[in-house]
Design an enzyme around this catalytic site. Structure first.
Site, PDB file in Angstrom:
ATOM      1  CG  ASP A   1      -9.456 -19.559   6.219  1.00  0.00           C
ATOM      2  OD1 ASP A   1     -10.275 -18.963   7.426  1.00  0.00           O
ATOM      3  OD2 ASP A   1      -9.177 -19.801   5.377  1.00  0.00           O
TER       4      ASP A   1
ATOM      5  CB  CYS B   1       4.541  -2.545  12.118  1.00  0.00           C
ATOM      6  SG  CYS B   1       6.246  -2.282  12.808  1.00  0.00           S
TER       7      CYS B   1
ATOM      8  CB  THR C   1      -1.043   0.048   1.448  1.00  0.00           C
ATOM      9  OG1 THR C   1      -1.666  -1.366   1.145  1.00  0.00           O
ATOM     10  CG2 THR C   1      -1.660   1.200   1.005  1.00  0.00           C
TER      11      THR C   1
ATOM     12  CD  GLU D   1      -2.328  -4.831   8.296  1.00  0.00           C
ATOM     13  OE1 GLU D   1      -1.432  -5.874   9.578  1.00  0.00           O
ATOM     14  OE2 GLU D   1      -1.544  -3.624   8.092  1.00  0.00           O
ATOM     15  N   GLY D   2      -3.107 -10.335   8.173  1.00  0.00           N
ATOM     16  CA  GLY D   2      -3.392 -11.818   8.821  1.00  0.00           C
ATOM     17  C   GLY D   2      -4.236 -11.959   8.282  1.00  0.00           C
TER      18      GLY D   2
HETATM   19  C1  LIG Z   1      -5.134  -4.676  -1.402  1.00  0.00           C
HETATM   20  C2  LIG Z   1      -3.422  -4.822  -0.228  1.00  0.00           C
HETATM   21  C3  LIG Z   1      -2.689  -4.117   0.172  1.00  0.00           C
HETATM   22  C4  LIG Z   1      -2.263  -4.314   0.951  1.00  0.00           C
HETATM   23  N1  LIG Z   1      -0.950  -4.189   2.018  1.00  0.00           N
HETATM   24  C5  LIG Z   1       0.230  -4.645   2.167  1.00  0.00           C
HETATM   25  C6  LIG Z   1       1.223  -3.302   2.602  1.00  0.00           C
HETATM   26  O1  LIG Z   1       0.850  -2.540   3.014  1.00  0.00           O
HETATM   27  N2  LIG Z   1       2.296  -3.933   3.419  1.00  0.00           N
HETATM   28  C7  LIG Z   1       3.280  -5.076   3.465  1.00  0.00           C
HETATM   29  O2  LIG Z   1       3.537  -6.231   3.407  1.00  0.00           O
HETATM   30  N3  LIG Z   1       1.469  -6.496   2.443  1.00  0.00           N
HETATM   31  C8  LIG Z   1       0.642  -6.002   2.381  1.00  0.00           C
HETATM   32  N4  LIG Z   1      -0.517  -6.983   1.094  1.00  0.00           N
HETATM   33  C9  LIG Z   1      -0.338  -8.313   1.641  1.00  0.00           C
HETATM   34  C10 LIG Z   1      -1.379  -9.238   2.496  1.00  0.00           C
HETATM   35  O3  LIG Z   1      -1.032  -8.392   4.203  1.00  0.00           O
HETATM   36  C11 LIG Z   1      -1.025 -10.252   2.254  1.00  0.00           C
HETATM   37  O4  LIG Z   1      -2.036 -10.646   1.082  1.00  0.00           O
HETATM   38  C12 LIG Z   1      -1.695 -11.482   2.630  1.00  0.00           C
HETATM   39  O5  LIG Z   1      -1.055 -11.386   3.915  1.00  0.00           O
HETATM   40  C13 LIG Z   1      -1.638 -12.598   2.695  1.00  0.00           C
HETATM   41  O6  LIG Z   1      -0.791 -13.555   1.482  1.00  0.00           O
HETATM   42  P1  LIG Z   1      -1.255 -13.710   0.370  1.00  0.00           P
HETATM   43  O7  LIG Z   1      -1.985 -12.921  -0.260  1.00  0.00           O
HETATM   44  O8  LIG Z   1       0.173 -14.073  -0.660  1.00  0.00           O
HETATM   45  O9  LIG Z   1      -2.115 -15.722   0.689  1.00  0.00           O
HETATM   46  P2  LIG Z   1      -1.813 -16.772   0.736  1.00  0.00           P
HETATM   47  O10 LIG Z   1      -0.656 -16.575   2.156  1.00  0.00           O
HETATM   48  O11 LIG Z   1      -0.789 -17.502  -0.084  1.00  0.00           O
HETATM   49  O12 LIG Z   1      -2.813 -17.404   1.659  1.00  0.00           O
HETATM   50  C14 LIG Z   1      -3.964 -17.660   0.546  1.00  0.00           C
HETATM   51  C15 LIG Z   1      -5.188 -18.285   0.941  1.00  0.00           C
HETATM   52  O13 LIG Z   1      -4.188 -19.826   1.964  1.00  0.00           O
HETATM   53  C16 LIG Z   1      -4.927 -19.768   3.215  1.00  0.00           C
HETATM   54  N5  LIG Z   1      -3.454 -19.979   4.299  1.00  0.00           N
HETATM   55  C17 LIG Z   1      -2.595 -20.109   4.084  1.00  0.00           C
HETATM   56  N6  LIG Z   1      -1.642 -20.304   4.659  1.00  0.00           N
HETATM   57  C18 LIG Z   1      -2.720 -21.408   5.659  1.00  0.00           C
HETATM   58  C19 LIG Z   1      -2.862 -21.656   6.805  1.00  0.00           C
HETATM   59  N7  LIG Z   1      -1.542 -21.765   7.111  1.00  0.00           N
HETATM   60  N8  LIG Z   1      -3.610 -22.299   7.147  1.00  0.00           N
HETATM   61  C20 LIG Z   1      -4.553 -22.508   5.968  1.00  0.00           C
HETATM   62  N9  LIG Z   1      -4.854 -21.269   5.339  1.00  0.00           N
HETATM   63  C21 LIG Z   1      -3.933 -21.179   4.911  1.00  0.00           C
HETATM   64  C22 LIG Z   1      -5.393 -18.468   3.249  1.00  0.00           C
HETATM   65  O14 LIG Z   1      -5.602 -17.611   4.364  1.00  0.00           O
HETATM   66  C23 LIG Z   1      -6.116 -17.989   1.931  1.00  0.00           C
HETATM   67  O15 LIG Z   1      -7.106 -17.848   2.125  1.00  0.00           O
HETATM   68  C24 LIG Z   1      -1.671  -6.667   0.566  1.00  0.00           C
HETATM   69  C25 LIG Z   1      -2.940  -6.394   0.368  1.00  0.00           C
HETATM   70  C26 LIG Z   1      -3.926  -6.504  -0.768  1.00  0.00           C
HETATM   71  C27 LIG Z   1      -4.402  -7.647  -1.398  1.00  0.00           C
END
Ligand SMILES: Cc1cc2nc3c(=O)[nH]c(=O)nc-3n(C[C@H](O)[C@H](O)[C@H](O)COP(=O)(O)OP(=O)(O)OC[C@H]3O[C@@H](n4cnc5c(N)ncnc54)[C@H](O)[C@@H]3O)c2cc1C
Length: 405
Positions: free
Chosen positions: A372, A242, A168, A368-369
């Site tokens: 799930d 943070c 972001t 932000e997590g």
């Molecule tokens: C609009 C937007 C803004 C963002 N801004 C920031 C930012 O400013 N800074 C930053 O650092 N990040 C940012 N993010 C990233 C965000 O924090 C991540 O998208 C988020 O942590 C999830 O990671 P992922 O998308 O890689 O999903 P994944 O980790 O690949 O997860 C995919 C799916 O699998 C599930 N899953 C994963 N592991 C497990 C488990 N062990 N058990 C059960 N289910 C599981 C998840 O719940 C999810 O449903 C942003 C995301 C978006 C969409």
């Protein structure tokens, strides 16, 4: 533009101090007067409303809990109410302020040197500088500990290599708080815009948080001075600290989006006439939806308030915050869906704020997590068993089996 009256079924306001109500009402007015008139257009155009930054700085919305550098040092409930009202306007706008305050000013203030604090906190508070927080990588979202971005010491410099995704404010930022692996563990670094080897490019094609800029950051032999490291960072836990600040704010923010959807649906239901000249609000099925919304919003308010009081008392734990973020964003997402149903066809157009909130909340549910992952945090707290890693199994069992006829 009609004023938002608030959602208060259970005399929630009586649990707030006069100062907390004043802060909330000030931000409420700002949202009604300055955000709502432009936000649908920003969402359509896919642009961050940077024109609001000076006014938000005047209102001390950046770093509002810091009590140095002329900042107001607000309590955590007042801070949460700011997040609530901003997200009632738009989740993207709340994200902007969350990132600036909880993910940039907080780490600089908490883990930075005096020189880093003096340089950045006043500029970020005044909105003269914008910050971003780079933790997530293309291959590591829920599990940031796997990150591949590295920082290697070379004489009087650090050399960064790697990539961050979904950041972001990434391309808008004057300073990026970047988390990278060093031989001594994960550390936070301040990387300034324009540093050779540092690039930021925007994510296009988003259907969610369109009034917010989301970027990818690249680091190729990016050299930054030795004193660009946040000296008090000792590991990934500092990045998670943070995130705790930001997630706490999101627990309140979700309520704001839910309230806007509820209020819009209620007003619509009282005015929309169908069947024998009666408003749709006279039907039990419609009332049931409104009742679900206000019940869950009310429970969410009490949850957020208790988190805030615990935080002020220094007693809040990360697993408390997980419950707030998880529950209240889920409530908001469900409220948006129910409100969209009540609005019928009008629920899919941006003449009303509901579809925008519904789309935005898909991001808030994930970032932000994810919902799930917070379930796993709470699950670990109540069972004592961490369930983040899948149970070990033989490689053979992992292979897909042919489906028998
Ligand atoms: C609009 C937007 C803004 C963002 N801004 C920031 C930012 O400013 N800074 C930053 O650092 N990040 C940012 N993010 C990233 C965000 O924090 C991540 O998208 C988020 O942590 C999830 O990671 P992922 O998308 O890689 O999903 P994944 O980790 O690949 O997860 C995919 C799916 O699998 C599930 N899953 C994963 N592991 C497990 C488990 N062990 N058990 C059960 N289910 C599981 C998840 O719940 C999810 O449903 C942003 C995301 C978006 C969409």
């Amino acid at each position: 533009m009609s004023r938002f009256p608030g959602v208060d079924y259970l005399e929630f306001d009586s649990l707030l101090s006069e100062d907390e109500r004043l802060v909330r009402d000030t931000v409420r007015e700002f949202v009604d007067d300055m955000v709502k008139p432009i936000i649908e257009e920003c969402h359509r155009e896919g642009r961050t409303p940077l024109e609001l930054v000076p006014r938000m700085a005047e209102l001390d919305l950046f770093g509002a809990t810091i009590d140095e550098y002329g900042l107001p040092g607000l309590g955590n409930v007042a801070y949460g109410l700011i997040m609530q009202e901003l997200e009632r306007g738009d989740s993207g706008l709340r994200s902007f302020v969350s990132v600036q305050s909880a993910l940039v000013m907080y780490p600089i203030h908490t883990f930075g040197s005096q020189a880093q604090r003096d340089r950045w906190i006043p500029a970020l508070a005044a909105g003269e500088a914008i910050g971003c927080f780079g933790l997530t990588e293309p291959d590591f979202g829920s599990n940031p500990g796997g990150m591949r971005t590295t920082a290697r010491r070379d004489g009087a410099e650090w050399v960064l290599n790697g990539a961050k995704q979904w950041i972001t404010n990434g391309s808008l930022a004057d300073v990026a708080v970047v988390w990278a692996k060093t031989p001594d563990g994960v550390r936070g670094f301040l990387v300034e815009k324009g540093t050779p080897g540092f690039t930021a490019s925007d994510q296009h094609g988003k259907f969610s948080l369109r009034a917010s800029t989301t970027s990818e950051l690249g680091f190729v032999n990016c050299r930054i001075p030795a004193d660009a490291m946040l000296p008090e960072t000792v590991g990934l836990k500092n990045a998670l600290m943070c995130l705790n600040q930001a997630r706490y704010g999101i627990a309140w923010g979700g309520l704001g989006a839910a309230m806007e959807c509820y209020h819009t649906a209620l007003e619509y239901a009282k005015e929309r006439i169908q069947f024998s000249g009666q408003p749709i609000a006279c039907h039990q099925l419609v009332q049931d939806k409104l009742v679900w919304m206000i019940s869950e919003i009310t429970k969410g308010q009490l949850l957020a308030l208790q988190l805030g009081r615990l935080k002020d008392a220094g007693k809040v734990k990360h697993f408390h915050i997980s419950m707030g973020k998880r529950n209240n964003v889920w409530v908001a997402r469900e409220c948006a869906k129910l409100a969209r149903e009540i609005l019928g066809a009008n629920g899919i157009v941006d003449d009303y704020p509901v579809i925008r909130h519904m789309l935005n909340l898909e991001s808030v549910y994930t970032y932000e997590g994810t919902h799930d992952i917070h379930a796993l945090v709470i699950g670990e707290r109540v069972t004592g068993i961490p369930a983040f890693n899948a149970p070990e199994r033989p490689v053979k069992a992992a292979r897909a089996q042919p489906v028998e006829a």
